[in-house]
Structure formats: C-alpha cells, structure tokens
Scaffold this motif. Sequence first.
Motif: not given
Length: 287
Positions: A70, A72, A117
């Motif tokens: 991810l 972020v 995110v």
Amino acid sequence: MTGLRVERVGPLATIQDLGRPGWHDSGVGRSGAADRAALRLANRLVGNAEGAAAIEVLLGGLELLAQRHLTVAVTGAPAPTAVDGRAMGPASVLEIEEGQRLRLGFATSGLRTYVAVRGGIEVPPVLGSRSRDTLSGLGPEPLAPGVVLPVGPPPRTLPIVDVAPVPVLSPGRLTVRAVLGPRDDWFADAATLFEGDWTISPATDRIGARLDRRSGGVLRRRFPGELPTEGMALGSVQVPPSGQPVVFLADHPITGGYPVIAVVVDADVDVVAQARPGQALRFRRAE
C-alpha cells in the motif's frame, strides 16, 4: 477486498471524506473531515481525488496492519509515525509492504491526524458519502481493533513526491478570523467576542469547539428566550444561555435556536478543528 486491518485505536478514529452535501432539506448535515485541508493534502500525496475517504485520527494511538502493498500518506496533527518501528517524517509518502505495521504515536500539537491510502478506503457509502457523522450516527462505525478496511483500486497516475512542506501546527495561541452576525444585535456588546483570549474546552468534539473565557467573563444577551429555529452554517459561533460560545465544526446541527454572534471564515475553520483542549484562541475581525 483486502487492505488495512485495524490493530489498535486511540481515543477515536473514523472514516471521513469531504462529506455529504445536498441533504439539508432532509435534516442531514454535510459532516466530513474536520480539517479539510489536511484530508485533501493526504489524498493528493497518494494520487487520490481530494475527496477520497481516509482515516481521521483523534490525537493518535492508531496501529494498522497492511494486508498487501500500500501507498500511504499521513498529514494533519504531527503524530509520530513509524513503519515496523522505523520512524517516518510528517506529510511524507510511505510504501508499506504486506505484513508491515503503521503506528501513530500521540501528537504533540494539533488534534486530528489523517491517514490516506492510495485507492481510498472503500467502505459502503451512505447518502453518497463514506463519512461518519457523529451527531446523527450516519456512516461507518468508528474504527475498532479487528476491523478490516477495504482499499479501492489505485488511480492510473501517481505524483512523484516524497514529502510535502507543511507548516507546523502551533501549540500556542491561535488567531482565527470571524465576521460579526447575523445575530450580533442579540448581545449587549458583541465586540467583546474579539477582546482577550478564549480557551478550548475539554468538551470539544466533531460537533463543535466549545470555548471558555480565560478571564471568566461571558457574552451577555440583550434579550431573553430563544430565536425561532433557523439554519446553522459551518463555522457559526453560536452562544447558548451560558454565554460560552461554540464554534460549529463538521458534524454540527443544521438548525438551532441559540443566536449566532459571528461566523468564522471558511479558511480558518480547519484551524479551529485542530485546536486542542486548553489551547488559547483569539478572534479577529475579518477584513
């Protein structure tokens, strides 16, 4: 859909976007992020649309486990941020791998931190928004350990940026601009709103920042009773019978009968949203 698993939560963490406009005639307020500028910045850093849903964290204390890779960004109140124990800078773009943990400590200034995110938090929308409205109870429940947050598909383009230069949130006295009215004539001397410092009350929440006069004085009314119910705008400075004003924030009621002595200019509402209990605040007339 996998994404982020909530491992730990501090005082409060909710999902917020830019709110649900257009429902006032049904008695539903806009809600959304209390500090809109911080939410927009976090989303821009990861390539999302500015209004994508993210996590609003009160003070800090959040821990998230990545279930896949991810991207972020963390903005707003500068809570110490670490990935698997490795400290990260404020307002920076973080690449987190599956199994890694993002931890937020407790902010030393400001009140609300935002975690965006890439792809956005894709919980089901309610009336067109994924925001939690703490006044009406609409939207997703506040985060709790064990909750898995789905993350949407990433946008096609990604900005090339490592960190955003942002001003440090002041732990000292805040100055916010306000315009007198529409009900300043209900007060013996409305100009006293701009005299001296007010203190942010511990009772402050997403509905409003409640203020106490440092000198102990209050705003005195000229008339008894209350007004017929009328509309309330974001940033309204409403004065209940106690004489201690409330600055309405994201989850404010859309109507009310207490007089509004002034309205904080829109650009400064985000400043009030980051004010901590005990912090001094002074109003200045908007030019």
